[in-house]
Design a protein around this motif. Structure first.
Motif, PDB file in Angstrom:
ATOM      1  N   GLN A  38     -24.679  70.772  78.609  1.00 61.50           N
ATOM      2  CA  GLN A  38     -25.918  71.010  79.341  1.00 61.50           C
ATOM      3  C   GLN A  38     -26.974  71.545  78.389  1.00 61.50           C
ATOM      4  O   GLN A  38     -26.765  72.575  77.734  1.00 61.50           O
ATOM      5  CB  GLN A  38     -25.698  72.012  80.482  1.00 61.50           C
ATOM      6  N   SER A  43     -29.609  68.978  83.724  1.00 62.28           N
ATOM      7  CA  SER A  43     -28.364  68.992  84.480  1.00 62.28           C
ATOM      8  C   SER A  43     -27.165  68.795  83.554  1.00 62.28           C
ATOM      9  O   SER A  43     -27.316  68.615  82.344  1.00 62.28           O
ATOM     10  CB  SER A  43     -28.395  67.906  85.548  1.00 62.28           C
ATOM     11  N   LEU A  44     -25.996  68.846  84.145  1.00 57.77           N
ATOM     12  CA  LEU A  44     -24.773  68.702  83.363  1.00 57.77           C
ATOM     13  C   LEU A  44     -24.531  67.234  83.029  1.00 57.77           C
ATOM     14  O   LEU A  44     -24.674  66.360  83.877  1.00 57.77           O
ATOM     15  CB  LEU A  44     -23.578  69.236  84.157  1.00 57.77           C
ATOM     16  N   PHE A  91     -24.863  74.201  75.628  1.00 57.60           N
ATOM     17  CA  PHE A  91     -23.988  74.908  76.560  1.00 57.60           C
ATOM     18  C   PHE A  91     -22.895  73.929  76.960  1.00 57.60           C
ATOM     19  O   PHE A  91     -23.181  72.856  77.494  1.00 57.60           O
ATOM     20  CB  PHE A  91     -24.813  75.357  77.774  1.00 57.60           C
TER      21      PHE A  91
END
Lengths: 117, 111
Positions: A38, A43-44, A91
């Motif tokens: 991310q 968004s992921l 992340f």
């Protein structure tokens, strides 16, 4: 409490080195785990599906030789970022499905912040 | 077109307001629908989980799925400043399969 645990929560490494991130399912077995990435305010993005006892399945555009995934046991999956570069700073989050009353729901770890300097 | 579309906001509301968060999806195979809350620099936390169409309520949170229109909603009643976070809708075709996420809506509840 936490259902899926990730470690480390933060790591800083030098460019060119490798970093390993662990994802553990707590009190349940996970034959499948998912790794996401991310970027800030985004968004992921699914990177790969980790499969216990077999090779991981990588999403299109994800370099499998750079992001090594090992599902060593029914409760542990690891993501190793090899020869890290600053653009790998991100992340990283793992998730695992857990059955509750016969229904699988997907739980996430706390995430790992990687900074490559 | 993304499989799951979500208005990224940001959305600001006063404390106590009713918040409506929405997503649309395009994949007819999606059967499982989830809402996650993500605080800054933390992993997503599962809020609500719904299978197929219908409503589900949990405290101040209500999730709705309308499969005929491919519309997913999350309502937050009596919103609190602690609800300030990014809310992600997610869908999948199988209960243990990978999720397809919306882009997330950033919500701020002002005291």
């Amino acid at each position: 409490g936490a259902v899926v645990s990730q470690h480390p929560s933060r790591v800083i490494c030098k460019s060119g080195t490798s970093v390993k991130i662990e994802c553990r399912s707590l009190d349940f077995q996970a034959t499948t785990m998912f790794w996401y990435r991310q970027f800030p305010k985004q968004s992921l993005m699914l990177m790969a599906t980790s499969n216990e006892g077999s090779k991981a399945t990588y999403e299109q555009g994800v370099e499998k030789d750079k992001f090594l995934i090992n599902h060593a046991s029914l409760t542990l999956s690891t993501l190793t970022v090899t020869s890290a570069h600053p653009e790998d700073s991100s992340f990283y989050i793992c998730s695992a499905p857990r059955g509750v009353q016969g229904v699988n729901t997907i739980y996430f770890g706390e995430g790992s912040w990687l900074t490559v300097v | 077109q993304k499989e799951v579309e979500q208005d990224p906001g940001p959305l600001s509301v006063p404390e106590g307001a009713i918040v409506s968060l929405n997503c649309t999806y395009s994949n007819s195979a999606f059967q499982y629908f989830m809402w996650y809350r993500q605080y800054s620099r933390k992993g997503p936390e599962l809020l609500m989980y719904t299978y197929s169409s219908g409503n589900k309520e949990d405290g101040r949170f209500t999730a709705q799925v309308d499969k005929s229109s491919k519309y997913i909603s999350l309502f937050i009643r009596d919103s609190q400043p602690s609800d300030s976070a990014t809310y992600l809708c997610a869908s999948s075709s199988g209960s243990a399969r990978q999720l397809t996420f919306g882009s997330g809506t950033q919500l701020t509840v002002l005291p």
